[in-house]
Motif scaffolding. Structure first.
Motif, PDB file in Angstrom:
ATOM      1  N   LEU A 138       0.681  -1.339  -0.152  1.00 20.46           N
ATOM      2  CA  LEU A 138      -0.010   0.054  -0.124  1.00 20.46           C
ATOM      3  C   LEU A 138       0.885   1.217  -0.011  1.00 20.46           C
ATOM      4  O   LEU A 138       2.003   1.471   0.764  1.00 20.46           O
ATOM      5  CB  LEU A 138      -0.904   0.048   1.127  1.00 20.46           C
ATOM      6  N   THR A 139       0.348   2.183  -0.716  1.00 20.08           N
ATOM      7  CA  THR A 139       0.994   3.729  -0.855  1.00 20.08           C
ATOM      8  C   THR A 139       0.502   4.274   0.384  1.00 20.08           C
ATOM      9  O   THR A 139      -0.519   3.727   0.962  1.00 20.08           O
ATOM     10  CB  THR A 139       0.686   4.472  -2.271  1.00 20.08           C
ATOM     11  N   ASP A 140       0.974   5.532   0.658  1.00 28.73           N
ATOM     12  CA  ASP A 140       0.224   6.461   1.959  1.00 28.73           C
ATOM     13  C   ASP A 140      -0.992   6.809   1.372  1.00 28.73           C
ATOM     14  O   ASP A 140      -2.233   6.800   2.088  1.00 28.73           O
ATOM     15  CB  ASP A 140       0.986   7.523   2.233  1.00 28.73           C
ATOM     16  N   ASP A 141      -1.392   7.198   0.148  1.00 27.08           N
ATOM     17  CA  ASP A 141      -2.915   7.481  -0.265  1.00 27.08           C
ATOM     18  C   ASP A 141      -3.776   6.308  -0.001  1.00 27.08           C
ATOM     19  O   ASP A 141      -4.993   6.442   0.359  1.00 27.08           O
ATOM     20  CB  ASP A 141      -2.567   7.863  -1.625  1.00 27.08           C
ATOM     21  N   GLU A 142      -3.114   5.116  -0.235  1.00 22.63           N
ATOM     22  CA  GLU A 142      -4.074   3.975  -0.202  1.00 22.63           C
ATOM     23  C   GLU A 142      -4.512   3.673   1.108  1.00 22.63           C
ATOM     24  O   GLU A 142      -5.118   3.142   1.415  1.00 22.63           O
ATOM     25  CB  GLU A 142      -3.478   2.626  -0.901  1.00 22.63           C
ATOM     26  N   ILE A 143      -3.365   3.680   2.154  1.00 26.84           N
ATOM     27  CA  ILE A 143      -3.585   3.566   3.634  1.00 26.84           C
ATOM     28  C   ILE A 143      -4.701   4.432   3.941  1.00 26.84           C
ATOM     29  O   ILE A 143      -5.548   4.303   4.798  1.00 26.84           O
ATOM     30  CB  ILE A 143      -2.373   3.798   4.427  1.00 26.84           C
ATOM     31  N   ALA A 144      -4.576   5.789   3.650  1.00 29.22           N
ATOM     32  CA  ALA A 144      -5.520   6.773   3.826  1.00 29.22           C
ATOM     33  C   ALA A 144      -6.809   6.511   3.490  1.00 29.22           C
ATOM     34  O   ALA A 144      -7.712   6.889   4.004  1.00 29.22           O
ATOM     35  CB  ALA A 144      -5.075   8.094   3.322  1.00 29.22           C
ATOM     36  N   ALA A 145      -6.963   5.795   2.309  1.00 27.56           N
ATOM     37  CA  ALA A 145      -8.135   5.519   1.772  1.00 27.56           C
ATOM     38  C   ALA A 145      -8.988   4.385   2.532  1.00 27.56           C
ATOM     39  O   ALA A 145     -10.270   4.550   2.899  1.00 27.56           O
ATOM     40  CB  ALA A 145      -8.094   5.006   0.379  1.00 27.56           C
ATOM     41  N   ILE A 146      -8.118   3.407   2.813  1.00 26.79           N
ATOM     42  CA  ILE A 146      -8.618   2.373   4.106  1.00 26.79           C
ATOM     43  C   ILE A 146      -9.272   3.004   5.242  1.00 26.79           C
ATOM     44  O   ILE A 146     -10.121   2.733   5.809  1.00 26.79           O
ATOM     45  CB  ILE A 146      -7.594   1.408   3.916  1.00 26.79           C
ATOM     46  N   MET A 147      -8.172   3.711   5.726  1.00 27.51           N
ATOM     47  CA  MET A 147      -8.353   4.254   7.341  1.00 27.51           C
ATOM     48  C   MET A 147      -9.715   5.289   7.031  1.00 27.51           C
ATOM     49  O   MET A 147     -10.313   5.253   8.007  1.00 27.51           O
ATOM     50  CB  MET A 147      -7.079   5.014   7.588  1.00 27.51           C
ATOM     51  N   ARG A 226      -8.498   9.403  -5.318  1.00 26.50           N
ATOM     52  CA  ARG A 226      -8.735   8.441  -6.435  1.00 26.50           C
ATOM     53  C   ARG A 226      -8.057   6.832  -6.022  1.00 26.50           C
ATOM     54  O   ARG A 226      -8.262   5.982  -6.506  1.00 26.50           O
ATOM     55  CB  ARG A 226      -8.207   8.669  -7.706  1.00 26.50           C
ATOM     56  N   ALA A 227      -7.156   7.128  -4.837  1.00 27.56           N
ATOM     57  CA  ALA A 227      -6.496   5.851  -4.254  1.00 27.56           C
ATOM     58  C   ALA A 227      -7.537   4.862  -3.967  1.00 27.56           C
ATOM     59  O   ALA A 227      -7.166   3.510  -3.726  1.00 27.56           O
ATOM     60  CB  ALA A 227      -5.507   6.302  -3.186  1.00 27.56           C
ATOM     61  N   ALA A 228      -8.585   5.596  -3.715  1.00 32.12           N
ATOM     62  CA  ALA A 228      -9.860   4.587  -2.941  1.00 32.12           C
ATOM     63  C   ALA A 228      -9.932   3.358  -4.277  1.00 32.12           C
ATOM     64  O   ALA A 228     -10.328   2.332  -3.721  1.00 32.12           O
ATOM     65  CB  ALA A 228     -10.961   5.285  -2.600  1.00 32.12           C
ATOM     66  N   ILE A 229      -9.908   3.873  -5.317  1.00 27.53           N
ATOM     67  CA  ILE A 229     -10.274   2.758  -6.515  1.00 27.53           C
ATOM     68  C   ILE A 229      -8.861   1.930  -6.550  1.00 27.53           C
ATOM     69  O   ILE A 229      -9.472   0.679  -6.655  1.00 27.53           O
ATOM     70  CB  ILE A 229     -10.248   3.729  -7.793  1.00 27.53           C
ATOM     71  N   SER A 230      -7.815   2.335  -6.390  1.00 24.52           N
ATOM     72  CA  SER A 230      -6.728   1.379  -6.986  1.00 24.52           C
ATOM     73  C   SER A 230      -6.713   0.380  -5.555  1.00 24.52           C
ATOM     74  O   SER A 230      -6.331  -0.969  -5.704  1.00 24.52           O
ATOM     75  CB  SER A 230      -5.323   2.116  -6.921  1.00 24.52           C
TER      76      SER A 230
END
Length: 277
Positions: A138-147, A226-230
């Protein structure tokens, strides 16, 4: 004798049904403001926020204590610092949905586990599992999306709503006692709060709300929505075609991707503003 017993049972049943109808009509609330994404749904509740928050704190403490005893709590200092730094940017943004949330007693921990999972209990008790970060890279953007998604469950008090639904479908006498304000055991509620947050899947309406609020929280914190999509594409592919428990009752992938794309675009201006700060 038999007729009298049947009559008493029928009377009790009618009382329960009437009580349920009255409670359903009266005990509704709106836990958050709509935010830019416009989440707006009345929620049926039978227990107070204070009760659920206290129960969640106890349940969370038990989970953390167990992880610590097993040597699985916060083993990678760099990873923990990374997750907590992201949380520290997201938490202030919760004020967009409810003013009290930034001052909750937030806790953020990482548990060493092979499970691809993360959750946030009522009152801001967050846990990330190491496999979620490592296996999905996970990238930081993707961690932020999940969190952001998991925090949204807490903001909308979905656990409180689920517990209320469980109580409403339990034994009639139990429902009546709650309706009359009689106390339930603290350990009973703690178990329910932990079970709802960690084990039981949320309904689809809860997941859609959390998706939408989550992208807004991320955008406001300066993470690309947009990281929520990936990240959900990664998660849907995890497990060799068997999706993680985190996705067990989520909307179909196609519908979800469309909704995330739509709402990520809606909050893109918030992201651009945050990047300028």
């Amino acid at each position: 004798m038999l007729f009298s017993a049947l009559k008493r049972r029928a009377t009790l049943t009618l009382t329960v049904l009437c009580s349920t109808t009255v409670l359903a009509a009266c005990l509704t609330t709106q836990t958050t403001s709509g935010g830019a994404v416009g989440v707006d749904r009345s929620q049926f509740v039978l227990v107070s926020s204070a009760e659920v928050d206290a129960a969640a704190a106890k349940g969370y403490s038990d989970v953390i204590a167990k992880a610590q005893k097993e040597g699985k709590l916060n083993r990678d200092a760099k990873q923990v610092a990374r997750v907590r730094a992201i949380a520290n940017r997201l938490i202030p943004q919760t004020a967009a949905f409810r003013q009290d949330a930034p001052s909750w007693k937030w806790e953020v921990n990482v548990i060493e586990s092979d499970q691809i999972n993360a959750w946030c209990m009522a009152g801001g008790k967050i846990a990330f599992y190491s496999a979620l970060i490592e296996k999905l890279a996970l990238t930081d953007d993707e961690i932020a999306a999940i969190m952001g998604h998991e925090i949204a469950h807490a903001l909308r008090e979905h656990s409180r709503e689920r517990i209320s639904q469980q109580l409403a479908t339990s034994l009639g006498l139990d429902l009546i006692s709650v309706g009359l304000g009689l106390s339930r055991g603290a350990s009973d509620l703690a178990g329910m709060a932990a079970n709802v947050a960690i084990s039981l899947p949320y309904g689809r309406s809860h997941e859609v709300e959390s998706d939408r609020i989550g992208v807004e929280l991320a955008a406001r914190a300066g993470y690309d929505p947009r990281a929520a999509i990936s990240v959900w594409q990664k998660m849907s592919k995890a497990g060799g075609g068997s999706p993680p428990e985190l996705l067990s009752t989520h909307p179909s992938p196609e519908n979800r991707m469309r909704d995330l794309a739509d709402y990520s675009a809606r909050v893109q201006p918030l992201y651009e503003q945050a990047r300028k700060r």
